[in-house]
Write an enzyme that holds these catalytic residues in place. Structure first.
Site, PDB file in Angstrom:
ATOM      1  N   PRO A  10       0.795  -1.222   0.000  1.00  0.00           N
ATOM      2  CG  PRO A  10      -0.120  -1.079   2.140  1.00  0.00           C
ATOM      3  CD  PRO A  10       0.582  -2.017   1.217  1.00  0.00           C
ATOM      4  CG  ASN A  11      -0.226   4.415   1.233  1.00  0.00           C
ATOM      5  OD1 ASN A  11      -1.199   4.897   0.676  1.00  0.00           O
ATOM      6  ND2 ASN A  11      -0.254   3.999   2.493  1.00  0.00           N
ATOM      7  NE  ARG A  18       2.676   7.450   1.966  1.00  0.00           N
ATOM      8  CZ  ARG A  18       3.301   6.457   2.590  1.00  0.00           C
ATOM      9  NH1 ARG A  18       4.167   5.703   1.961  1.00  0.00           N
ATOM     10  NH2 ARG A  18       3.022   6.207   3.850  1.00  0.00           N
ATOM     11  CE1 TYR A  23       8.410   5.163   3.215  1.00  0.00           C
ATOM     12  CE2 TYR A  23       7.063   7.131   3.198  1.00  0.00           C
ATOM     13  CZ  TYR A  23       7.385   5.919   3.751  1.00  0.00           C
ATOM     14  OH  TYR A  23       6.706   5.462   4.845  1.00  0.00           O
ATOM     15  CG  ASN A  74       8.283  -1.990   0.493  1.00  0.00           C
ATOM     16  OD1 ASN A  74       7.579  -1.983   1.496  1.00  0.00           O
ATOM     17  ND2 ASN A  74       9.007  -0.949   0.117  1.00  0.00           N
ATOM     18  CB  ALA A  77       1.208   0.148   6.653  1.00  0.00           C
ATOM     19  CG  HIS A  80       4.879  -2.212  10.467  1.00  0.00           C
ATOM     20  ND1 HIS A  80       6.242  -2.404  10.599  1.00  0.00           N
ATOM     21  CD2 HIS A  80       4.722  -1.259   9.520  1.00  0.00           C
ATOM     22  CE1 HIS A  80       6.882  -1.578   9.787  1.00  0.00           C
ATOM     23  NE2 HIS A  80       5.983  -0.874   9.114  1.00  0.00           N
ATOM     24  CG  ASP A  87      -0.251 -17.212   8.511  1.00  0.00           C
ATOM     25  OD1 ASP A  87       0.836 -17.191   9.114  1.00  0.00           O
ATOM     26  OD2 ASP A  87      -1.363 -17.228   9.084  1.00  0.00           O
ATOM     27  CD  GLU A  98       9.848  -7.485   5.710  1.00  0.00           C
ATOM     28  OE1 GLU A  98       9.866  -6.543   6.517  1.00  0.00           O
ATOM     29  OE2 GLU A  98       9.416  -8.619   5.993  1.00  0.00           O
ATOM     30  CG  HIS A 100      10.796  -2.216   4.879  1.00  0.00           C
ATOM     31  ND1 HIS A 100       9.437  -2.096   4.716  1.00  0.00           N
ATOM     32  CD2 HIS A 100      11.012  -3.422   5.449  1.00  0.00           C
ATOM     33  CE1 HIS A 100       8.853  -3.187   5.183  1.00  0.00           C
ATOM     34  NE2 HIS A 100       9.784  -4.009   5.632  1.00  0.00           N
ATOM     35  CG  LEU A 101      11.507   2.366  -0.759  1.00  0.00           C
ATOM     36  CD1 LEU A 101      10.338   3.195  -1.266  1.00  0.00           C
ATOM     37  CD2 LEU A 101      12.583   2.249  -1.812  1.00  0.00           C
ATOM     38  CB  SER A 102      12.290   4.681   5.284  1.00  0.00           C
ATOM     39  OG  SER A 102      11.242   3.891   5.824  1.00  0.00           O
ATOM     40  NE  ARG A 107       9.628   6.250   8.756  1.00  0.00           N
ATOM     41  CZ  ARG A 107       8.656   6.052   7.892  1.00  0.00           C
ATOM     42  NH1 ARG A 107       8.725   5.088   6.993  1.00  0.00           N
ATOM     43  NH2 ARG A 107       7.589   6.821   7.914  1.00  0.00           N
ATOM     44  NE  ARG A 111       6.369   4.583  10.052  1.00  0.00           N
ATOM     45  CZ  ARG A 111       5.390   4.548   9.150  1.00  0.00           C
ATOM     46  NH1 ARG A 111       5.249   3.496   8.383  1.00  0.00           N
ATOM     47  NH2 ARG A 111       4.570   5.567   9.016  1.00  0.00           N
TER      48      ARG A 111
END
Length: 150
Positions: A10-11, A18, A23, A74, A77, A80, A87, A98, A100-102, A107, A111
């Site tokens: 998402p996002n 954004r 990001y 990725n 949200a 978390h 699963d 996995e 993550h950009l940040s 943070r 997170r």
């Protein structure tokens, strides 16, 4: 030729505009283009999907994951708290990295937890778009060495 499934949660469709201070300004399409070029140079291919829907991401893992050799995820949200995505990844039994950009550990405290990381082969966080390229290189290397998910 290795087939790698790449899932953006998402996002991430809003990358580039954004919260660029967190990001960056690279768009999702630019990240996907980088992945396609790197995959081609490694003699592999990537299939990319983005969804803001948890159920749709699960459907993609279940339907497309079986035909792939590995995954790069990725989940935004959902990382978390989505036991359902955790699963789905665990049920696939394919090596998964996995991304993550940040840096999720630099943070907000909520997170810092990834419910999906324990079922992934590795985790790359905080390196911006380069994290995706590193994940692809690592995943192809693992597949070439015949390493399986533990």
């Amino acid at each position: 030729m290795a087939k790698i499934l790449v899932l953006h949660g998402p996002n991430l469709n809003m990358l580039g505009s954004r919260q660029p201070e967190i990001y960056g300004t690279t768009t999702l399409e630019q990240i996907n283009d980088q992945l396609r070029r790197k995959a081609n140079s490694l003699g592999s291919e990537v299939e990319v999907y983005q969804s803001n829907s948890e159920g749709e991401l699960i459907d993609i893992i279940q339907k497309k994951g079986a035909a792939s050799d590995g995954l790069i995820v990725n989940l935004g949200a959902y990382t978390h708290y989505s036991i359902a995505l955790r699963d789905a990844i665990a049920g696939l039994s394919k090596p998964t990295i996995e991304v993550h950009l940040s840096n999720i550990y630099a943070r907000e405290p909520f997170r810092h937890t990834s419910v999906t990381a324990p079922v992934c082969r590795g985790l790359i966080t905080g390196l911006g778009w380069r994290g995706y390229v590193l994940a692809l290189e690592a995943l192809i290397g693992l597949l070439q060495e015949g390493e399986e998910i533990s």
